[in-house]
Design an enzyme around this catalytic site. Structure first.
Site, PDB file in Angstrom:
ATOM      1  N   ASP A  18      38.079 120.194  68.178  1.00  0.00           N
ATOM      2  CA  ASP A  18      38.928 120.464  67.014  1.00  0.00           C
ATOM      3  C   ASP A  18      39.663 121.632  67.028  1.00  0.00           C
ATOM      4  OD1 ASP A  18      36.651 121.881  66.602  1.00  0.00           O
ATOM      5  OD2 ASP A  18      36.235 121.083  64.534  1.00  0.00           O
ATOM      6  N   SER A  37      34.114 117.584  68.503  1.00  0.00           N
ATOM      7  CA  SER A  37      33.952 118.812  68.246  1.00  0.00           C
ATOM      8  C   SER A  37      32.530 119.464  68.345  1.00  0.00           C
ATOM      9  CB  SER A  37      34.261 119.100  66.884  1.00  0.00           C
ATOM     10  OG  SER A  37      35.743 118.440  66.496  1.00  0.00           O
ATOM     11  N   ARG A  89      25.398 120.188  74.468  1.00  0.00           N
ATOM     12  CA  ARG A  89      24.447 120.228  73.392  1.00  0.00           C
ATOM     13  C   ARG A  89      25.174 119.730  72.028  1.00  0.00           C
ATOM     14  NH1 ARG A  89      24.957 125.118  71.243  1.00  0.00           N
ATOM     15  NH2 ARG A  89      25.594 126.652  72.810  1.00  0.00           N
TER      16      ARG A  89
END
Ligand code: BGC
Length: 511
Positions: free
Chosen positions: A230, A177, A192
């Site tokens: 997610d 996630s 990132r």
């Protein structure tokens, strides 16, 4: 006698006046101090205001940014990432699948047994574990060693307990996630980190390769069939139960949303062909920004001191990782302005010392004398003997911070509805009037501790949704809580894209 009596009387009067003077002086000073802390609260209230007009501006900005993010790479702070999920589980999935869920505070391993008819998850076994803090900033090798060792324990237990030895390679969905640039459903590169993770050697790396290497190292014969965010897992589970589910939102440690978009609306990927004519887009809405967002000095300072300044601006106003720290900053300012909370506690200087569940507990303290607030201030922040009226102020600060977060999240959700023409206004162009836009039942799957465990947050979010949409439209919009969707959904998608099912590898794109 007369003189003496007069003398005594004068003396007493002078002393009384002096005492009264001291008392009045003290009262005045304490009133001034009180006024100063109330002033801090008032200022906070003003800068966090979210009247419905402003929320509607946020809705419009969200829809506009979604368009921009779909139009070109880097066209918006909203990344609008492709997921290569072009169909969602229908309920006909069958077999045993696994999921690994890495994202927020917790890490989960799961196995589900799917029965092949809607709503028939025959069994579900989940193991949750807190991610050790040091692994969040260590190396990718350490992190993947940790998660695969937990998976190994899980699988070994399964073999001794159920002896469910399988002849074929076990397939798993990997929920990761963070913002990921996917090139297919089972391959993606980390853009990132967010939520306090900072493992430098992982940025730009292919995630499934790392996972497979770690699985091999542990001698685990398992294959990661899908890589999902997610929110995508939540959408998959939401859709499994209710086919009207078009979007999913997570409001936990971090926040994000995804939704099903028409392939031809994803302009930055012209010619994208999907079997359904649509694709789930991972918005990465945590990075949304608009000048209409009510930003305070506390937000600015927290952002500057964070490991990712200027990023995840929306997330920093909404999600569980940050709300407690905004609260801490306000309380610290109050303590510096006045001594109504006693001397400044050194605990208050520690970033992220107050986690969201404690803030929620103070906010929802329903004891008449705010015992819970007093206990948390004392035990967690080492602030002793706070008078009742100051404790009330603490509750008010929680309220202001949480109400703003919930209302902004509601505006974000309506922004998505607007983009897909489900907000009752005829979408972003507003070409149809409210009256002739026929509203369809629209379900948004929602997960995350703020929504599921923080009642006040949830109430404020629903209230704002009604205010923005109006009752007539809002009655067609259902927010449905799913459970463990981020990992169950990943297992469902693994089943849907299993190597034993056809068309799983069709959709991919060059990096
Ligand atoms: C991440 C998202 C994730 C969200 C909720 C954010 O910080 O960037 O990818 O979906 O948190 O977990």
């Amino acid at each position: 006698m007369g003189k003496l009596a007069v003398g005594v009387a004068v003396g007493v009067a002078v002393a009384t006046c002096a005492v009264a003077g001291v008392v009045v002086g003290r009262r005045l000073r304490s009133r001034r101090k009180w006024r100063r802390v109330v002033g801090v609260l008032r200022e906070l209230e003003e800068s966090c205001e979210t009247p419905v007009g402003r929320l509607k501006q946020v809705v419009d900005a969200m829809a506009v940014e979604m368009h921009a993010g779909l139009a070109s790479e880097g066209g918006s702070k909203l990344k609008m990432l492709l997921t290569f999920v072009d169909r969602l589980p229908t309920g006909s999935e069958i077999g045993t699948y696994y999921a690994l869920d890495l994202g927020g505070t917790n890490f989960r391993v799961l196995r589900v047994q799917l029965g092949g008819t809607r709503s028939s998850i025959l069994s579900k076994d989940v193991k949750r574990q807190r991610i050790p803090q040091h692994l969040m900033t260590s190396t990718s090798e350490d992190l993947f060693d940790f998660i695969t060792s937990k998976l190994k324990q899980f699988v070994e237990q399964e073999e001794t307990v159920s002896e469910a030895a399988q002849s074929r390679t076990r397939e798993l969905g990997f929920t990761f996630s963070f913002p990921v640039k996917q090139i297919s459903i089972r391959s993606g590169f980390l853009i990132r980190w967010t939520k306090g993770f900072a493992i430098e050697d992982m940025i730009g790396c292919e995630i499934i390769e790392r996972l497979q290497a770690a699985l091999m190292k542990k001698g685990l014969d398992m294959c990661a069939t899908v890589l999902v965010n997610d929110t995508v897992g939540i959408l998959a589970l939401g859709h499994y139960y209710d086919a009207d589910t078009v979007a999913a939102v997570k409001i936990g440690t971090g926040t994000n949303a995804c939704y099903m978009e028409r392939a031809d609306a994803i302009i930055k990927c012209q010619g994208l062909l999907t079997s359904s004519g649509a694709m789930v887009v991972n918005m990465e809405w945590g990075n949304f920004w608009s000048s209409h967002l009510p930003r305070t000095t506390y937000d600015i300072e927290m952002d500057m001191e964070s490991p990712n300044p200027n990023d995840q601006g929306f997330e920093k106003m909404i999600s569980g990782m940050y709300l407690g720290d905004i609260f801490r900053r306000v309380l610290l300012r109050m303590c510096k302005e006045s001594d109504v909370f006693g001397p400044v506690s050194s605990k208050l200087l520690i970033p992220f010392v107050l986690e969201m569940p404690l803030m929620a507990a103070m906010h929802e303290d329903d004891t008449p004398d705010l015992k819970v607030v007093a206990a948390i201030l004392r035990e967690k922040l080492e602030i002793q003997d706070v008078p009742l009226k100051a404790r009330r102020l603490v509750v008010k600060v929680c309220d202001v911070v949480t109400r703003r977060a919930a209302r902004l999240a509601a505006a974000g959700i309506v922004g998505i509805l607007k983009k897909i023409g489900r907000d009752g206004t005829g979408g972003i162009t507003g070409s149809r009037s409210r009256s002739d836009a026929k509203m369809r039942r629209t379900v948004v799957a929602v997960e995350g501790s703020l929504y599921t465990s923080y009642m006040m947050f949830r109430e404020y979010l629903h209230e704002a949704l009604n205010e923005i949409l109006g009752e007539d439209v809002a009655q067609h919009v259902v927010l449905r809580t799913t459970e463990d969707g981020s990992c169950v959904g990943a297992a469902l998608l693994a089943a849907l894209h299993s190597s034993s099912s056809s068309s799983s590898e069709g959709l991919h794109r060059r990096r």
